[in-house]
Design a protein around this motif. Structure first.
Motif, short mmCIF file in Angstrom:
data_model
loop_
_atom_site.label_atom_id
_atom_site.label_comp_id
_atom_site.label_asym_id
_atom_site.label_seq_id
_atom_site.Cartn_x
_atom_site.Cartn_y
_atom_site.Cartn_z
N GLU A 91 0.83 -1.20 0.00
CA GLU A 91 0.00 0.00 0.00
C GLU A 91 0.87 1.25 0.00
OE1 GLU A 91 -3.58 2.04 2.68
OE2 GLU A 91 -2.88 0.00 3.10
N ALA A 92 1.99 1.20 0.73
CA ALA A 92 2.88 2.36 0.76
C ALA A 92 3.47 2.64 -0.62
CB ALA A 92 4.00 2.13 1.78
N THR A 93 3.86 1.58 -1.35
CA THR A 93 4.40 1.75 -2.70
C THR A 93 3.35 2.32 -3.64
OG1 THR A 93 5.95 -0.08 -2.40
CG2 THR A 93 5.44 0.55 -4.66
N GLN A 94 2.13 1.83 -3.52
CA GLN A 94 1.05 2.33 -4.38
C GLN A 94 0.79 3.81 -4.12
OE1 GLN A 94 -2.50 -0.29 -4.53
NE2 GLN A 94 -1.26 -1.80 -3.46
N LYS A 95 0.79 4.21 -2.85
CA LYS A 95 0.56 5.62 -2.53
C LYS A 95 1.69 6.49 -3.07
CE LYS A 95 -2.26 5.01 1.63
NZ LYS A 95 -2.33 5.21 3.11
N ALA A 96 2.93 6.02 -2.91
CA ALA A 96 4.09 6.80 -3.39
C ALA A 96 4.04 6.94 -4.91
CB ALA A 96 5.39 6.13 -2.95
N TYR A 97 3.73 5.84 -5.63
CA TYR A 97 3.66 5.90 -7.09
C TYR A 97 2.50 6.79 -7.53
CZ TYR A 97 7.22 2.42 -8.26
OH TYR A 97 8.41 1.78 -8.44
N ALA A 98 1.39 6.77 -6.80
CA ALA A 98 0.25 7.63 -7.16
C ALA A 98 0.64 9.10 -7.06
CB ALA A 98 -0.93 7.32 -6.26
N VAL A 99 1.36 9.46 -6.01
CA VAL A 99 1.79 10.85 -5.84
C VAL A 99 2.80 11.24 -6.92
CG1 VAL A 99 3.04 12.43 -4.31
CG2 VAL A 99 1.32 10.89 -3.36
N ASP A 100 3.77 10.36 -7.17
CA ASP A 100 4.82 10.66 -8.15
C ASP A 100 4.24 10.80 -9.56
OD1 ASP A 100 6.61 10.54 -6.09
OD2 ASP A 100 7.28 8.50 -6.51
N LEU A 101 3.37 9.87 -9.95
CA LEU A 101 2.80 9.92 -11.29
C LEU A 101 1.81 11.08 -11.43
CD1 LEU A 101 2.25 6.12 -11.97
CD2 LEU A 101 3.99 7.61 -12.96
N GLY A 102 1.13 11.43 -10.35
CA GLY A 102 0.26 12.59 -10.39
C GLY A 102 1.05 13.87 -10.63
N GLN A 103 2.22 13.97 -10.00
CA GLN A 103 3.08 15.13 -10.21
C GLN A 103 3.61 15.16 -11.64
OE1 GLN A 103 6.77 15.24 -7.93
NE2 GLN A 103 6.48 17.42 -7.51
N LEU A 104 3.98 13.98 -12.17
CA LEU A 104 4.46 13.91 -13.55
C LEU A 104 3.34 14.30 -14.53
CD1 LEU A 104 6.49 13.11 -15.75
CD2 LEU A 104 5.74 10.73 -15.47
N ALA A 105 2.12 13.82 -14.28
CA ALA A 105 0.99 14.14 -15.16
C ALA A 105 0.72 15.64 -15.17
CB ALA A 105 -0.25 13.38 -14.71
N GLU A 106 0.82 16.27 -14.01
CA GLU A 106 0.60 17.72 -13.93
C GLU A 106 1.67 18.48 -14.71
OE1 GLU A 106 0.09 21.23 -10.53
OE2 GLU A 106 0.41 19.13 -9.95
N PHE A 107 2.92 18.04 -14.61
CA PHE A 107 3.99 18.70 -15.35
C PHE A 107 3.79 18.52 -16.86
CE2 PHE A 107 8.04 18.31 -17.60
CZ PHE A 107 8.60 19.55 -17.35
#
Length: 390
Positions: free
Chosen positions: A99-115
């Motif tokens: 679950e921790a990995t999923q949350k971290a990837y969700a945050v990282d990919l969300g930041q990439l998508a915004e950029f």
């Protein structure tokens, strides 16, 4: 009613209907604001000249990069969240990501998508993203002041995402894999020496750091037993903090002196209990029912009775450092790091330490060897007569 009066009535109804239609707000077509279906909003019921002709004319159809057909002028819906969600579901089901990995990837990919949106491309259309976009993303993170370790983690998330898209045939190549990791600083968590560790886990100190036997209110002693049991597991069994906090009461086998631990990638292993860990857990389990909620399965619970979280665990280790009189504080991971370092310094076999730590690769365990070697060289430099004193 005469025929003439009947005709006048029908004409009045038609005129009223046209006027009513002209006064209604016509819904926008496909999200294009201000579009009407040939009538003005002035209430006159007459076609609005050129605007009416344009509205009546067939709309041009355009194809997006991912094959979607939209009308000209309509806003293209960003499908990045859907693509990210599908990827995270695959990570959870197929790869067994925590679950921790999923949350971290969700945050990282969300930041990439915004950029990427600011660059005119989208993760919802992964074939439009190029290596240059990923490099620009890392450059933006660097200018923003992100640590290089954080940048590498975000790049790893992007690589996994595009690998998933490549397997699905949506992209021909993994553009994130073509970008190199930033050069990392060689930093290791601080490892406690044996004396510092014993001071941290000493049960003869009071809850507030005073010497002598443990004294305080019943609640303070209960919380202290929990804190010491957690710290003993982190050091005595070398658990990750996520593994320790994920333990349930049923995972503890006091009679066999082992724990059933769920590690990274949902890989289960048995971890031995040291004598002090066994005694600390036994004392904590006697007090736990007075703190835990009735249906809570977690081994370690907070003061409200629910499962203990990572932030509170970090505060627990910090309090124990202060209680021990140490001039510095360490993280929960430092206790695991100390566990591995002390075993290797005592001559433990590398493969055995790898199994105890739950490492998938031996190279991960070998990092602790480097720490031990640095400590050995430091001792040599300080003690050997022929060494260059610094």
């Amino acid at each position: 009613m005469t025929g003439k009066n009947s005709q006048n009535a029908r004409g009045a109804r038609r005129s009223s209907a046209v006027t009513t239609q002209g006064e209604m707000a016509i819904p926008a077509d496909d999200g294009v604001a201000g579009q009407s279906e040939g009538y003005s909003t002035a209430g006159q019921g007459r076609p609005a000249g050129r605007a009416a002709r344009d509205a009546a004319a067939p709309q041009k159809k355009t194809k997006t990069a991912d094959g979607d057909t939209t009308e000209a002028g309509a806003a293209v819906v960003d499908r990045s969240p859907l693509f990210i969600e599908a990827f995270l579901t695959w990570m959870a089901v197929q790869k067994g990501a925590s679950e921790a990995t999923q949350k971290a990837y969700a945050v990282d990919l969300g930041q990439l998508a915004e950029f990427l949106r600011s660059q005119g491309v989208s993760l919802g259309q992964p074939q439009t993203v190029t290596r240059r976009h990923i490099q620009s993303f890392l450059a933006w993170l660097f200018r923003k002041g992100d640590a290089k370790s954080s940048m590498s983690r975000k790049l790893a998330a992007a690589r996994s995402f595009f690998r998933f898209q490549q397997r699905g045939g949506r992209v021909a190549e993994n553009v994130a894999a073509q970008v190199r990791n930033p050069r990392q600083e060689k930093r290791h968590p601080r490892a406690l020496n044996v004396d510092e560790t014993f001071a941290l886990l000493d049960t003869t100190k009071g809850p507030t750091g005073g010497s002598g036997p443990v004294s305080g209110s019943a609640e303070e002693e209960r919380v202290l037993r929990r804190d010491l049991a957690l710290a003993e597991l982190l050091y005595g069994s070398g658990l990750r903090i996520s593994e320790a906090l994920g333990l349930d009461v049923d995972d503890v086998q006091l009679a066999s002196r082992v724990l059933r631990v769920m590690g990274k990638g949902s890989k289960e292993r048995l971890s031995p209990l040291s004598d002090t860990s066994h005694e600390s857990l036994k004392r904590w389990l006697e007090e736990r029912p007075l703190l835990a909620l009735p249906e809570e399965p977690a081994l370690f619970v907070g003061t409200r009775g629910g499962r203990l979280n990572r932030r509170e665990a970090a505060r627990i280790v910090e309090r124990l450092c202060q209680r021990a009189g140490l001039t510095f504080t360490v993280s929960p991971h430092s206790l695991r790091h100390s566990f591995a370092t002390h075993l290797l310094e005592a001559g433990a076999d590398m493969r055995s330490v790898q199994e105890l730590l739950g490492h998938q690769r031996l190279t991960t365990t070998q990092r602790y060897t480097q720490v031990s070697l640095e400590s050995l060289m430091q001792t040599y430099d300080q003690a050997h007569p022929r060494a260059l004193k610094k």
